[in-house]
Design a protein around this motif. Structure first.
Motif, PDB file in Angstrom:
ATOM      1  N   VAL A 155      35.584  76.705   3.193  1.00  0.00           N
ATOM      2  CA  VAL A 155      35.731  77.703   2.135  1.00  0.00           C
ATOM      3  C   VAL A 155      37.137  78.290   2.227  1.00  0.00           C
ATOM      4  O   VAL A 155      37.453  79.026   3.157  1.00  0.00           O
ATOM      5  N   CYS A 156      37.990  77.921   1.304  1.00  0.00           N
ATOM      6  CA  CYS A 156      39.337  78.459   1.143  1.00  0.00           C
ATOM      7  C   CYS A 156      40.157  78.390   2.420  1.00  0.00           C
ATOM      8  O   CYS A 156      40.563  77.333   2.880  1.00  0.00           O
ATOM      9  N   TYR A 157      40.382  79.555   3.030  1.00  0.00           N
ATOM     10  CA  TYR A 157      41.263  79.745   4.189  1.00  0.00           C
ATOM     11  C   TYR A 157      40.884  78.857   5.367  1.00  0.00           C
ATOM     12  O   TYR A 157      41.733  78.515   6.200  1.00  0.00           O
ATOM     13  N   GLU A 158      39.625  78.454   5.464  1.00  0.00           N
ATOM     14  CA  GLU A 158      39.183  77.650   6.602  1.00  0.00           C
ATOM     15  C   GLU A 158      39.892  76.306   6.676  1.00  0.00           C
ATOM     16  O   GLU A 158      40.017  75.721   7.756  1.00  0.00           O
ATOM     17  N   SER A 159      40.372  75.811   5.545  1.00  0.00           N
ATOM     18  CA  SER A 159      40.999  74.496   5.538  1.00  0.00           C
ATOM     19  C   SER A 159      42.353  74.483   6.231  1.00  0.00           C
ATOM     20  O   SER A 159      42.949  73.417   6.415  1.00  0.00           O
ATOM     21  N   VAL A 160      42.858  75.661   6.644  1.00  0.00           N
ATOM     22  CA  VAL A 160      44.136  75.729   7.359  1.00  0.00           C
ATOM     23  C   VAL A 160      43.936  75.522   8.859  1.00  0.00           C
ATOM     24  O   VAL A 160      44.882  75.283   9.589  1.00  0.00           O
ATOM     25  N   PHE A 161      42.693  75.583   9.343  1.00  0.00           N
ATOM     26  CA  PHE A 161      42.392  75.516  10.772  1.00  0.00           C
ATOM     27  C   PHE A 161      42.011  74.088  11.162  1.00  0.00           C
ATOM     28  O   PHE A 161      40.886  73.652  10.918  1.00  0.00           O
ATOM     29  N   GLY A 162      42.929  73.386  11.804  1.00  0.00           N
ATOM     30  CA  GLY A 162      42.702  71.990  12.144  1.00  0.00           C
ATOM     31  C   GLY A 162      41.559  71.768  13.103  1.00  0.00           C
ATOM     32  O   GLY A 162      40.668  70.946  12.854  1.00  0.00           O
ATOM     33  N   ALA A 163      41.547  72.470  14.238  1.00  0.00           N
ATOM     34  CA  ALA A 163      40.501  72.269  15.246  1.00  0.00           C
ATOM     35  C   ALA A 163      39.141  72.692  14.711  1.00  0.00           C
ATOM     36  O   ALA A 163      38.117  72.098  15.056  1.00  0.00           O
ATOM     37  N   PHE A 164      39.116  73.699  13.881  1.00  0.00           N
ATOM     38  CA  PHE A 164      37.868  74.181  13.286  1.00  0.00           C
ATOM     39  C   PHE A 164      37.247  73.099  12.417  1.00  0.00           C
ATOM     40  O   PHE A 164      36.043  72.813  12.515  1.00  0.00           O
ATOM     41  N   MET A 165      38.059  72.459  11.598  1.00  0.00           N
ATOM     42  CA  MET A 165      37.548  71.391  10.743  1.00  0.00           C
ATOM     43  C   MET A 165      37.207  70.150  11.568  1.00  0.00           C
ATOM     44  O   MET A 165      36.249  69.439  11.269  1.00  0.00           O
ATOM     45  N   ALA A 166      37.981  69.901  12.611  1.00  0.00           N
ATOM     46  CA  ALA A 166      37.681  68.763  13.485  1.00  0.00           C
ATOM     47  C   ALA A 166      36.326  68.951  14.159  1.00  0.00           C
ATOM     48  O   ALA A 166      35.590  67.980  14.374  1.00  0.00           O
ATOM     49  N   ASN A 167      35.977  70.177  14.487  1.00  0.00           N
ATOM     50  CA  ASN A 167      34.679  70.459  15.087  1.00  0.00           C
ATOM     51  C   ASN A 167      33.544  70.131  14.105  1.00  0.00           C
ATOM     52  O   ASN A 167      32.506  69.588  14.487  1.00  0.00           O
ATOM     53  N   HIS A 168      33.734  70.456  12.828  1.00  0.00           N
ATOM     54  CA  HIS A 168      32.745  70.099  11.816  1.00  0.00           C
ATOM     55  C   HIS A 168      32.550  68.578  11.765  1.00  0.00           C
ATOM     56  O   HIS A 168      31.425  68.078  11.693  1.00  0.00           O
ATOM     57  N   VAL A 169      33.675  67.876  11.795  1.00  0.00           N
ATOM     58  CA  VAL A 169      33.610  66.416  11.738  1.00  0.00           C
ATOM     59  C   VAL A 169      32.911  65.866  12.979  1.00  0.00           C
ATOM     60  O   VAL A 169      32.116  64.928  12.897  1.00  0.00           O
ATOM     61  N   GLN A 224      41.497  74.051 -17.355  1.00  0.00           N
ATOM     62  CA  GLN A 224      40.067  73.813 -17.189  1.00  0.00           C
ATOM     63  C   GLN A 224      39.839  72.318 -17.314  1.00  0.00           C
ATOM     64  O   GLN A 224      40.107  71.724 -18.359  1.00  0.00           O
ATOM     65  N   THR A 225      39.365  71.717 -16.210  1.00  0.00           N
ATOM     66  CA  THR A 225      39.247  70.262 -16.232  1.00  0.00           C
ATOM     67  C   THR A 225      38.258  69.796 -15.175  1.00  0.00           C
ATOM     68  O   THR A 225      37.702  70.589 -14.408  1.00  0.00           O
ATOM     69  N   VAL A 226      38.060  68.477 -15.142  1.00  0.00           N
ATOM     70  CA  VAL A 226      37.153  67.864 -14.179  1.00  0.00           C
ATOM     71  C   VAL A 226      37.711  66.485 -13.838  1.00  0.00           C
ATOM     72  O   VAL A 226      38.300  65.810 -14.695  1.00  0.00           O
ATOM     73  N   ILE A 227      37.556  66.063 -12.588  1.00  0.00           N
ATOM     74  CA  ILE A 227      38.037  64.756 -12.147  1.00  0.00           C
ATOM     75  C   ILE A 227      36.953  64.088 -11.295  1.00  0.00           C
ATOM     76  O   ILE A 227      36.079  64.768 -10.741  1.00  0.00           O
ATOM     77  N   LYS A 228      37.018  62.768 -11.185  1.00  0.00           N
ATOM     78  CA  LYS A 228      36.052  62.065 -10.349  1.00  0.00           C
ATOM     79  C   LYS A 228      36.758  60.938  -9.597  1.00  0.00           C
ATOM     80  O   LYS A 228      37.823  60.454  -9.998  1.00  0.00           O
ATOM     81  N   ALA A 229      36.142  60.519  -8.496  1.00  0.00           N
ATOM     82  CA  ALA A 229      36.684  59.424  -7.691  1.00  0.00           C
ATOM     83  C   ALA A 229      35.601  58.881  -6.778  1.00  0.00           C
ATOM     84  O   ALA A 229      34.612  59.566  -6.483  1.00  0.00           O
ATOM     85  N   ASP A 230      35.776  57.650  -6.328  1.00  0.00           N
ATOM     86  CA  ASP A 230      34.943  57.072  -5.285  1.00  0.00           C
ATOM     87  C   ASP A 230      35.676  57.247  -3.954  1.00  0.00           C
ATOM     88  O   ASP A 230      36.762  56.671  -3.756  1.00  0.00           O
ATOM     89  N   LEU A 231      35.119  58.052  -3.063  1.00  0.00           N
ATOM     90  CA  LEU A 231      35.737  58.336  -1.770  1.00  0.00           C
ATOM     91  C   LEU A 231      34.988  57.600  -0.669  1.00  0.00           C
ATOM     92  O   LEU A 231      33.752  57.625  -0.609  1.00  0.00           O
ATOM     93  N   ASN A 232      35.740  56.948   0.208  1.00  0.00           N
ATOM     94  CA  ASN A 232      35.128  56.221   1.312  1.00  0.00           C
ATOM     95  C   ASN A 232      34.701  57.171   2.420  1.00  0.00           C
ATOM     96  O   ASN A 232      35.484  58.027   2.866  1.00  0.00           O
ATOM     97  N   LEU A 233      33.466  57.021   2.867  1.00  0.00           N
ATOM     98  CA  LEU A 233      32.950  57.820   3.969  1.00  0.00           C
ATOM     99  C   LEU A 233      33.393  57.206   5.292  1.00  0.00           C
ATOM    100  O   LEU A 233      33.602  55.992   5.384  1.00  0.00           O
ATOM    101  N   ASN A 234      33.530  58.030   6.319  1.00  0.00           N
ATOM    102  CA  ASN A 234      33.949  57.541   7.629  1.00  0.00           C
ATOM    103  C   ASN A 234      33.173  58.266   8.715  1.00  0.00           C
ATOM    104  O   ASN A 234      33.059  59.496   8.681  1.00  0.00           O
ATOM    105  N   SER A 235      32.625  57.522   9.652  1.00  0.00           N
ATOM    106  CA  SER A 235      31.856  58.117  10.744  1.00  0.00           C
ATOM    107  C   SER A 235      32.590  58.037  12.087  1.00  0.00           C
ATOM    108  O   SER A 235      32.129  58.615  13.071  1.00  0.00           O
TER     109      SER A 235
END
Length: 571
Positions: A439-453, A520-531
């Motif tokens: 959520v917003c500001y959280e995306s600036v924290f590398g280790a925090f997001m790495a923990n989610h992954v 005001q717009t919308v976009i779509k894409a096929d994103l590859n998942l990675n485990s």
């Protein structure tokens, strides 16, 4: 064989003073003052020009060198430590101000003084911490030697950056390694080191650049000058060459998920969330989603606080907004909506430190800035934002800094501070896809997001509302930093910004598709998942942790050495 240790730490300094004889001539005094601050000002301007959204990141390799030169020139003057601290503060104040001015826009509803207070805290605090590192460098160099001083500076800087990521006043926006976000092809090795590896690289290259300059100014050192040039060239080019090799040889495994990202473009200044009819906002989101939805769509991503009305977590299956969204999803059997919302959790006692007492019901409650995942079933998953913006969403050290409560801004959420209890770092779809929400500001924290992954996320989803900063460099910096999270974790990213830049980013950090600003717009894409887990996702911020231990040791040694010197002098 080049001795890089000598290149980094060999003392080539000369005792050059910036002081000039005193003169009553005002012009001479002015010229002396300008001469004194020219190097710190140059450092501040170079750091700013190198920072996103500018594309001059290579300037980071020389931006700190003028400060090293200044520190060298005044090191034998009276009160040299004070001069180094003040002038390095000037350099970092210029850098932080020119890069973070946009925070002022978010605080305008507090009035001019309130907005100035909001923008001053991160600028002044960041500049202060950076200046203390250079002061530590001077102290250690004076008490021991220059080699020790330079090691202390590197470790001290990484310690400051790590502290500024982990404490309650956290604001890692200006971590040096973030500066390569616009040329992410140079730092593919962040999957091993995170952004702190970039900070370490920048510090080492600046020291080498400073040493090269000093060698160049001394006569009769052609061999040393050649070695310095070769060393500087090598330290810069090897990581870049390795990164390009990784970039062109990285291949994503084919495991696509169809994702639709919505940018509703609600103006937070003229269409305040509280004044917009909830059904109007919800209908807009559904209409945009439906325009690109297809039978195999897995996720519709809506931005932060997209659902206007507060949602009571105890009533989630029966919430009117949830039922409307589930009705929309009936035509997309495998789809999920991930949306921002303000959720409320009620307790019978003060269950958390952030819980507040309701005067009407006598019960305690927390308000969360949340991400909700809604699917074609009664189950609704809720993620609570835990990395809260100091002074905006939380009271840092409220028991000591309670006055900051008067500065809390309502950025589409609640005033009074958010709760941050969270036991659900990964949202799982009906088909078993794990998503790491930010959520917003959280995306600036590398280790925090790495923990989610590390806990099972195969895809990263960022939901934000960058409209509060208006059309400034703020939303561009925020969008650009997301590329570094993709590299660190090798996860594709779907980014939904209410107003800002919504985008899709692949596992190399490339932007696959993005929206324009304020549309005001919308976009779509096929994103590859990675485990698969990267080295960084497994081990986190090991570099600053080691540096912090060394830095604290240096600080203790400096105090002990100073104390012992005083004792011996008094004998």
């Amino acid at each position: 064989m080049i001795n890089f240790s000598n290149l980094l730490f060999k003392d080539t300094t000369t005792d050059i003073s910036l002081d000039t004889p005193a003169t009553p001539n005002r012009k001479a005094k002015l010229m002396n003052f300008i001469k004194r601050i020219s190097l710190p000002v140059l450092s501040g301007l170079l750091l700013w020009l190198a920072w996103p959204p500018h594309i001059l990141a290579p300037l980071l390799f020389i931006a700190l060198a003028p400060l090293f030169i200044f520190a060298d020139r005044v090191k034998v003057e009276y009160n040299a430590g004070g001069k180094i601290f003040r002038n390095s503060f000037l350099a970092f104040f210029i850098w932080n101000t020119l890069c973070l001015y946009w925070i002022y826009n978010a605080g305008q509803e507090l009035g001019v003084l309130g907005a100035l207070g909001i923008v001053a805290v991160p600028i002044l605090l960041g500049s202060l911490l950076m200046s203390l590192v250079f002061f530590l460098f001077h102290r250690i160099r004076t008490q021991f030697n220059e080699t020790t001083g330079l090691v202390a500076l590197i470790c001290g800087w990484l310690f400051y950056e790590y502290l500024h990521q982990e404490w309650q006043l956290a604001f890692p926006w200006m971590t040096l390694g973030n500066g390569f976000a616009e040329i992410h092809q140079w730092v593919q090795w962040y999957e091993f080191t995170g952004v702190f590896g970039g900070s370490l690289w920048i510090l080492i290259v600046n020291i080498l650049a400073y040493k090269f300059y000093k060698t160049y100014t001394l006569p009769g050192n052609k061999k040393e000058l050649r070695n310095a040039a070769i060393g500087l060239f090598t330290i810069i080019t090897i990581p870049i060459g390795l990164s390009y090799y990784m970039y062109y040889n990285y291949t994503e495994a084919k495991n696509p998920a169809n994702v639709v990202v919505v940018q509703p473009n609600v103006d937070p200044f003229t269409e305040k969330f509280s004044n917009m009819p909830p059904e109007q906002q919800l209908n807009r989101l559904i209409r945009l989603s439906d325009s690109l939805g297809q039978p195999n769509t897995e996720f519709f991503i809506w931005p932060e606080t997209a659902i206007i009305n507060p949602v009571y977590e105890v009533q989630l299956p029966n919430d009117a907004n949830v039922r409307i969204i589930q009705n929309f999803l009936s035509k997309y059997k495998n789809a999920n909506v991930i949306t921002g919302a303000e959720t409320i959790k009620i307790y019978n006692n003060k269950a958390t430190s952030t819980a507040r007492l309701s005067q009407q019901s006598g019960q305690y409650y927390d308000v969360f800035n949340s991400a909700m995942q809604i699917e074609n079933s009664p189950e609704v998953q809720v993620y609570h934002k835990t990395k809260l913006v100091p002074g905006v969403e939380s009271y840092p050290y409220g028991e000591y800094l309670g006055f900051l409560g008067n500065l809390v801004i309502d950025l589409g959420g609640t005033t009074g501070g958010f709760g941050k209890e969270n036991k659900n770092p990964v949202l799982y779809s009906q088909s078993g896809i794990g998503v790491a929400p930010a959520v917003c500001y959280e995306s600036v924290f590398g280790a925090f997001m790495a923990n989610h992954v590390r806990q099972g996320a195969q895809l990263i989803c960022i939901i934000t509302n960058d409209g509060w900063w208006k059309n400034t460099s703020g939303y561009k910096q925020h969008a650009s930093y997301a590329k570094l999270r993709a590299i660190e974790t090798r996860r594709c990213i779907a980014r939904s910004a209410n107003t800002g830049i919504s985008s899709f980013i692949n596992q190399r950090g490339d932007i696959l598709k993005q929206t324009d600003w304020w549309v005001q717009t919308v976009i779509k894409a096929d994103l590859n998942l990675n485990s698969k887990l990267t080295f960084y996702a497994r081990h986190g911020d090991y570099i600053p942790l080691v540096a912090s231990v060394i830095a604290v040791t240096f600080i203790i040694l400096a105090f002990v050495n100073k104390f012992l010197n005083k004792r011996f002098k008094s004998i």
